[in-house]
Design a protein around this motif. Sequence first.
Motif, PDB file in Angstrom:
ATOM      1  N   ILE A  10      32.309  45.462  32.796  1.00 25.26           N
ATOM      2  CA  ILE A  10      32.321  44.788  33.962  1.00 25.26           C
ATOM      3  C   ILE A  10      33.339  44.144  34.544  1.00 25.26           C
ATOM      4  N   ARG A  11      34.229  43.543  33.600  1.00 31.57           N
ATOM      5  CA  ARG A  11      35.477  42.675  34.081  1.00 31.57           C
ATOM      6  C   ARG A  11      36.375  43.752  34.609  1.00 31.57           C
ATOM      7  N   ARG A  12      36.629  45.044  33.706  1.00 31.31           N
ATOM      8  CA  ARG A  12      37.597  45.897  34.320  1.00 31.31           C
ATOM      9  C   ARG A  12      37.129  46.645  35.555  1.00 31.31           C
ATOM     10  N   ALA A  13      35.936  46.844  35.972  1.00 35.80           N
ATOM     11  CA  ALA A  13      35.540  47.379  37.163  1.00 35.80           C
ATOM     12  C   ALA A  13      35.887  46.429  38.359  1.00 35.80           C
ATOM     13  N   PHE A  14      35.549  45.134  38.098  1.00 40.24           N
ATOM     14  CA  PHE A  14      35.740  44.074  38.940  1.00 40.24           C
ATOM     15  C   PHE A  14      37.431  43.822  39.229  1.00 40.24           C
ATOM     16  N   ALA A  15      38.074  43.958  38.236  1.00 43.00           N
ATOM     17  CA  ALA A  15      39.572  43.761  38.344  1.00 43.00           C
ATOM     18  C   ALA A  15      40.023  45.051  39.396  1.00 43.00           C
ATOM     19  N   LYS A  16      39.637  46.311  39.124  1.00 41.69           N
ATOM     20  CA  LYS A  16      39.979  47.252  39.994  1.00 41.69           C
ATOM     21  C   LYS A  16      39.507  47.150  41.387  1.00 41.69           C
ATOM     22  N   GLN A  17      38.361  46.607  41.564  1.00 38.13           N
ATOM     23  CA  GLN A  17      37.779  46.441  43.064  1.00 38.13           C
ATOM     24  C   GLN A  17      38.663  45.352  43.758  1.00 38.13           C
ATOM     25  N   VAL A  18      38.811  44.150  42.781  1.00 35.95           N
ATOM     26  CA  VAL A  18      39.635  43.139  43.657  1.00 35.95           C
ATOM     27  C   VAL A  18      40.769  43.517  43.998  1.00 35.95           C
ATOM     28  N   MET A  19      41.553  44.413  43.237  1.00 31.69           N
ATOM     29  CA  MET A  19      42.983  45.031  43.507  1.00 31.69           C
ATOM     30  C   MET A  19      42.937  45.888  44.711  1.00 31.69           C
ATOM     31  N   ALA A  20      42.039  46.840  44.615  1.00 31.45           N
ATOM     32  CA  ALA A  20      41.614  47.793  45.756  1.00 31.45           C
ATOM     33  C   ALA A  20      41.631  47.084  47.063  1.00 31.45           C
ATOM     34  N   VAL A  24      46.631  46.127  46.615  1.00 32.30           N
ATOM     35  CA  VAL A  24      47.809  45.795  45.729  1.00 32.30           C
ATOM     36  C   VAL A  24      47.569  46.827  44.302  1.00 32.30           C
ATOM     37  N   HIS A  25      48.907  47.522  44.325  1.00 32.09           N
ATOM     38  CA  HIS A  25      48.965  48.228  43.032  1.00 32.09           C
ATOM     39  C   HIS A  25      49.691  47.392  42.274  1.00 32.09           C
ATOM     40  N   ASP A  26      49.161  46.627  41.223  1.00 35.26           N
ATOM     41  CA  ASP A  26      49.978  45.956  40.280  1.00 35.26           C
ATOM     42  C   ASP A  26      49.123  45.797  38.919  1.00 35.26           C
ATOM     43  N   PRO A  27      49.617  46.803  37.990  1.00 35.74           N
ATOM     44  CA  PRO A  27      48.655  46.759  36.822  1.00 35.74           C
ATOM     45  C   PRO A  27      48.648  45.797  36.004  1.00 35.74           C
ATOM     46  N   ALA A  28      49.533  44.780  36.096  1.00 36.62           N
ATOM     47  CA  ALA A  28      49.832  43.532  35.247  1.00 36.62           C
ATOM     48  C   ALA A  28      48.618  42.420  35.783  1.00 36.62           C
ATOM     49  N   THR A  29      48.617  42.370  37.081  1.00 37.68           N
ATOM     50  CA  THR A  29      47.607  41.436  37.602  1.00 37.68           C
ATOM     51  C   THR A  29      46.326  41.944  37.251  1.00 37.68           C
ATOM     52  N   GLU A  30      46.168  43.348  37.544  1.00 40.83           N
ATOM     53  CA  GLU A  30      44.759  43.916  37.307  1.00 40.83           C
ATOM     54  C   GLU A  30      44.227  43.564  35.937  1.00 40.83           C
ATOM     55  N   GLY A  31      45.480  43.801  35.064  1.00 36.89           N
ATOM     56  CA  GLY A  31      45.020  43.809  33.661  1.00 36.89           C
ATOM     57  C   GLY A  31      44.639  42.163  33.255  1.00 36.89           C
ATOM     58  N   ALA A  32      45.242  41.186  34.069  1.00 34.84           N
ATOM     59  CA  ALA A  32      44.689  39.835  33.856  1.00 34.84           C
ATOM     60  C   ALA A  32      43.441  39.572  33.947  1.00 34.84           C
ATOM     61  N   MET A  84      38.404  32.766  45.862  1.00 37.60           N
ATOM     62  CA  MET A  84      38.049  34.254  46.146  1.00 37.60           C
ATOM     63  C   MET A  84      39.101  34.985  45.224  1.00 37.60           C
ATOM     64  N   PRO A  85      38.387  35.681  44.406  1.00 41.98           N
ATOM     65  CA  PRO A  85      39.198  36.528  43.414  1.00 41.98           C
ATOM     66  C   PRO A  85      40.332  37.236  44.166  1.00 41.98           C
ATOM     67  N   SER A  86      40.033  37.987  45.370  1.00 44.55           N
ATOM     68  CA  SER A  86      40.929  38.938  46.000  1.00 44.55           C
ATOM     69  C   SER A  86      41.984  38.146  46.659  1.00 44.55           C
ATOM     70  N   TYR A  87      41.743  37.184  47.051  1.00 48.40           N
ATOM     71  CA  TYR A  87      42.852  36.004  47.601  1.00 48.40           C
ATOM     72  C   TYR A  87      43.874  35.884  46.401  1.00 48.40           C
ATOM     73  N   HIS A  88      43.502  35.392  45.397  1.00 49.96           N
ATOM     74  CA  HIS A  88      44.373  35.133  44.293  1.00 49.96           C
ATOM     75  C   HIS A  88      44.937  36.353  43.598  1.00 49.96           C
ATOM     76  N   ALA A  89      44.345  37.571  43.745  1.00 47.63           N
ATOM     77  CA  ALA A  89      45.044  38.602  43.200  1.00 47.63           C
ATOM     78  C   ALA A  89      46.211  38.958  44.122  1.00 47.63           C
ATOM     79  N   LEU A  90      46.182  38.731  45.360  1.00 47.03           N
ATOM     80  CA  LEU A  90      46.992  39.099  46.469  1.00 47.03           C
ATOM     81  C   LEU A  90      48.247  37.967  46.295  1.00 47.03           C
ATOM     82  N   MET A  91      47.920  36.486  45.948  1.00 45.62           N
ATOM     83  CA  MET A  91      48.880  35.608  45.779  1.00 45.62           C
ATOM     84  C   MET A  91      49.454  35.619  44.388  1.00 45.62           C
ATOM     85  N   ILE A  92      48.764  36.103  43.456  1.00 45.03           N
ATOM     86  CA  ILE A  92      49.466  35.879  41.898  1.00 45.03           C
ATOM     87  C   ILE A  92      50.267  37.243  42.104  1.00 45.03           C
TER      88      ILE A  92
END
Length: 286
Positions: A10-20, A24-32, A84-92
Amino acid sequence: MDREAELAIIRRAFAKQVMASVGVHDPATEGAFACVSRERYLGPGPWPILRIAGYVPTPDADPVYLYDDVLVGIVPERQLNNGMPSYHALMISAAGVRAGDHVVHVGAGLGYYSAILQHLAGGSGKVTAIELDPELARRAAEHFADAANVEVVQGDGGVIPFEAADVIYVNAGATRPADIWLDRLKDGGRLILPLTAKKTLSGSTSIIRHGAVFRIERRGDDFHARRISPVGVYPCEGGRDPVSEAALDAALQAGGAEKVTRLYRSDDIPAERCWLRAPGWSLAYT
Ligand SMILES: C[S@@+](CC[C@H](N)C(=O)[O-])C[C@H]1O[C@@H](n2cnc3c(N)ncnc32)[C@H](O)[C@@H]1O
């Protein structure tokens, strides 16, 4: 399948959705995002989720409800939320945290995003997580009791001294950069700076917060600036002054933040070069 294995998927799917969702294509942030358990930092459920109608509790304490792009109330009566996870994904991602970095997190709350930053900085890096609210800081410190590379500090992140940082990640809305954020940014270091102003809607007494997040990169004595997102966020206590707020409000209403390229620690830059000029600092186009 056991529950932990299910949640890992579930977390892996969440990470993919948040990045999408932020493109942003950023495997390191997605992995975190895929590795860090949100429920570990938010206390026991059910959790209050901020919906259009206000806070709505999750039906039960199943962590699946946290793996959605939602704000989760930490202190709902103060509208203080886990961001919001998507906001933080972009900022991080914009902060570009690298293994070995020292990251200073201002406004750490209960530490979920500090843990994401910790994951990116790795075992050779470290996180200084600063939180003003004593109870939140106490709970965050408990969450990192076993982590050798995360120090939780209770206090005002705009004045508390910290070691020179590769990344300063601010999670509360200021009206100006604190001197220490610029002083303690290493050469090549990045500051993620949310600037917010209050706006009274015309013909109404309601007040909304509007703002912009700037990525500031230090190069020698120069501070390069780029607007990376709009924002409306919980205020940074101690990081607000009325003169900067008025200048910011006027600049936000006039538009043009996307053309800003520089932050100056002075207010003698010619007005025609400035998006915002306030006592002691400016955001300018060149
Ligand atoms: C929007 S909340 C975000 C919390 C956390 N980052 C999260 O997403 O769960 C902002 C946080 O900044 C804290 N804060 C406000 N002013 C601060 C300051 N001057 N120094 C440190 N923390 C501050 C607040 O207490 C609050 O916990």
